[in-house]
Design a protein around this motif. Structure first.
Motif, PDB file in Angstrom:
ATOM      1  N   GLU A  54       0.825  -1.215   0.000  1.00  0.00           N
ATOM      2  CA  GLU A  54       0.000   0.000   0.000  1.00  0.00           C
ATOM      3  C   GLU A  54       0.854   1.258   0.000  1.00  0.00           C
ATOM      4  O   GLU A  54       0.588   2.207   0.742  1.00  0.00           O
ATOM      5  CB  GLU A  54      -0.956  -0.001   1.184  1.00  0.00           C
ATOM      6  N   SER A  55       1.905   1.240  -0.832  1.00  0.00           N
ATOM      7  CA  SER A  55       2.783   2.408  -0.984  1.00  0.00           C
ATOM      8  C   SER A  55       3.402   2.841   0.335  1.00  0.00           C
ATOM      9  O   SER A  55       3.646   4.031   0.560  1.00  0.00           O
ATOM     10  CB  SER A  55       2.007   3.581  -1.617  1.00  0.00           C
ATOM     11  N   GLY A  56       3.643   1.892   1.220  1.00  0.00           N
ATOM     12  CA  GLY A  56       4.302   2.199   2.487  1.00  0.00           C
ATOM     13  C   GLY A  56       3.366   2.363   3.653  1.00  0.00           C
ATOM     14  O   GLY A  56       3.823   2.553   4.783  1.00  0.00           O
ATOM     15  N   LEU A  57       2.059   2.282   3.424  1.00  0.00           N
ATOM     16  CA  LEU A  57       1.118   2.399   4.542  1.00  0.00           C
ATOM     17  C   LEU A  57       1.128   1.167   5.433  1.00  0.00           C
ATOM     18  O   LEU A  57       0.772   1.248   6.609  1.00  0.00           O
ATOM     19  CB  LEU A  57      -0.293   2.636   4.014  1.00  0.00           C
ATOM     20  N   SER A  58       1.500   0.025   4.893  1.00  0.00           N
ATOM     21  CA  SER A  58       1.515  -1.208   5.673  1.00  0.00           C
ATOM     22  C   SER A  58       2.739  -2.033   5.316  1.00  0.00           C
ATOM     23  O   SER A  58       3.360  -1.828   4.267  1.00  0.00           O
ATOM     24  CB  SER A  58       0.239  -2.024   5.432  1.00  0.00           C
ATOM     25  N   MET A  59       3.071  -2.963   6.198  1.00  0.00           N
ATOM     26  CA  MET A  59       4.182  -3.880   5.966  1.00  0.00           C
ATOM     27  C   MET A  59       3.741  -5.279   6.365  1.00  0.00           C
ATOM     28  O   MET A  59       3.157  -5.478   7.437  1.00  0.00           O
ATOM     29  CB  MET A  59       5.425  -3.483   6.776  1.00  0.00           C
ATOM     30  N   LEU A  60       4.034  -6.246   5.491  1.00  0.00           N
ATOM     31  CA  LEU A  60       3.750  -7.638   5.783  1.00  0.00           C
ATOM     32  C   LEU A  60       4.999  -8.287   6.359  1.00  0.00           C
ATOM     33  O   LEU A  60       6.049  -8.296   5.729  1.00  0.00           O
ATOM     34  CB  LEU A  60       3.323  -8.369   4.506  1.00  0.00           C
TER      35      LEU A  60
END
Length: 457
Positions: free
Chosen positions: A181-187
């Motif tokens: 999400e373009s840096g909004l989240s990280m898996l």
């Protein structure tokens, strides 16, 4: 992801410059004069700026979230220096060399310190985590043997990145650490017994996730595995040593006590058999795995009923019909059993009551609360003097972070104790009561006053 970002960047440049060259040069090749319209063709370069802006918004091109504040500070600071130089020349009528000298002096003595101060206090970007800080965080998180690795890993991620939300994702979607999400989240990928997690809105929503965070996750996972493996080796060593001590006690000390119980006469033989039974309890607690609280209460009820029946005393047992799945380790179970055994022994030996009432339950914060009521005609508990039995009882409960107190209630004596079972400490003030839900059982009313600070408690 990297290819898509590069493609967006190159497409913007090729589109803008390609249109400019096509409109400016291609007509010239066919003998068409474009001098009058050439100025308008520079507008095609706006496609470059628009394309780069879209690439920054969509693919975090250049990772501007890391250095945009510093870039603006440098730009505005340089502009301020030029404006200052012009003002010195125009308003104060300095010549060029004097104005330049004064500008440099003001820049070195005022501008640079002020800019450094502002950048230190206003820049909200998270600094890179040092290896020492990573090691400290991981070792602190895994310092307790009872801590669950999955819960500890989740707490560690929250402490490191301060996301607004952490959620589990399906196992099939967690094969690699990725920024989404373009840096909004990280898996965060699954690893061994650790599940796949998705973190959203890093730093409380103040910044985006970046590539350096992926390296931090990798280092954090490796340290976590090493510390967890080391902790497992320590626990294995403790278990082997406990097994060796239990075996030696059983084979050596137990055999001697058994021989003494057969050779000694009368009361001495009974004492040896009692010591042998206590030794077997210790050995069993060192080898026994954690048991459910419900199973432990069942053993307590059977033992209490047997001892009261042998003494001709009625037992009123009040405990919840259903209990949560709380597990008690062997050492704690032994200590709690000894406390109940000691309280029953004191009641049967000193009061010889016709009836003993036991109420057992759990408080809201997970502490085991027990109350024992029986007839009593002695002196008030606040006048008791310290005895070996009371001292041992208080120390045994104190080692479990619990508390014990006694209170006279009319012609009865209530012995009450609370011991935390889930890592928390007993509450500062006693609970008002323990509700009994057994069919036909009589609820033991617990005294709701604060225990007094006296020698016998």
């Amino acid at each position: 992801y990297d290819r898509a970002a590069l493609s967006a960047f190159l497409s913007a440049w090729l589109l803008g410059s390609g249109l400019f060259l096509m409109v400016s040069l291609v007509p010239v090749l066919f003998g068409i004069d474009t001098g009058a319209t050439q100025a308008y063709t520079f507008g095609f370069f706006l496609f470059i700026y628009a394309g780069v802006a879209l690439a920054i918004a969509r693919y975090r091109l250049f990772e501007l979230d890391r250095w945009w504040f510093g870039a603006w500070v440098v730009f505005l600071g340089g502009s301020a220096l030029i404006v200052l130089d012009l003002l010195l020349i125009q308003l104060l009528r300095f010549d060029d060399s004097t104005a330049l000298l004064v500008s440099l002096a003001l820049a070195g003595w005022l501008y640079m310190p002020i800019r450094q101060w502002l950048m230190t206090r206003l820049q909200k970007q998270r600094r890179d985590v040092t290896p020492a800080a990573l090691i400290a965080k991981v070792t602190d998180a895994l310092s307790g043997r009872e801590r669950d690795p999955v819960a500890t890993w989740t707490h560690l991620l929250h402490d490191m990145f301060r996301p607004l939300a952490i959620e589990r994702v399906p196992e099939a979607n967690g094969s690699a650490d990725t920024i989404q999400e373009s840096g909004l989240s990280m898996l965060v990928a699954r690893h061994g017994q650790l599940p796949a997690l998705r973190m959203r809105y890093c730093g409380g929503g103040e910044r985006l996730f970046r590539r350096s965070d992926l390296r931090v996750i990798g280092d954090l996972r490796r340290l976590f595995d090493e510390v967890l493996t080391y902790r497992g080796q320590i626990e294995d060593g403790i278990a082997r040593e406990r097994e060796r001590v239990a075996r030696d006690l059983h084979d050596d000390v137990g055999a001697r006590l058994l021989t003494m119980s057969h050779r000694l006469p009368g009361e001495h033989a009974d004492g040896a058999r009692e010591a042998l039974a206590m030794l077997r309890d210790v050995v069993h607690s060192m080898r026994a795995p954690a048991c459910l609280l419900e199973e432990l209460l069942g053993d307590w009820r059977a033992e209490a009923a047997e001892r009261c029946d042998a003494a001709g005393t009625d037992l009123a047992w009040n405990a919840p019909e259903s209990l949560p799945d709380v597990r008690v380790d062997g050492a704690t179970a032994l200590a709690l059993s000894r406390v109940l055994r000691e309280v029953l022994s004191n009641a049967l030996r000193h009061s010889a009551p016709d009836r003993i009432e036991l109420a057992i339950g759990l408080t809201d914060d997970g502490a085991l609360a027990v109350a024992c009521r029986h007839a009593y005609s002695g002196v008030p508990p606040e006048t008791w003097t310290e005895s070996l039995g009371l001292s041992n009882l208080r120390q045994r409960i104190g080692r479990l972070d619990g508390r014990v107190w006694w209170a006279a209630d009319g012609a009865s004596l209530v012995t009450r104790w609370q011991v935390p079972l889930r890592g928390g400490r007993a509450p500062a003030s006693p609970v008002d009561g323990v509700a009994a839900t057994g069919a036909g059982a009589e609820t033991v009313a617990l005294v709701a006053t604060e225990p007094r600070d006296m020698q016998g408690t």
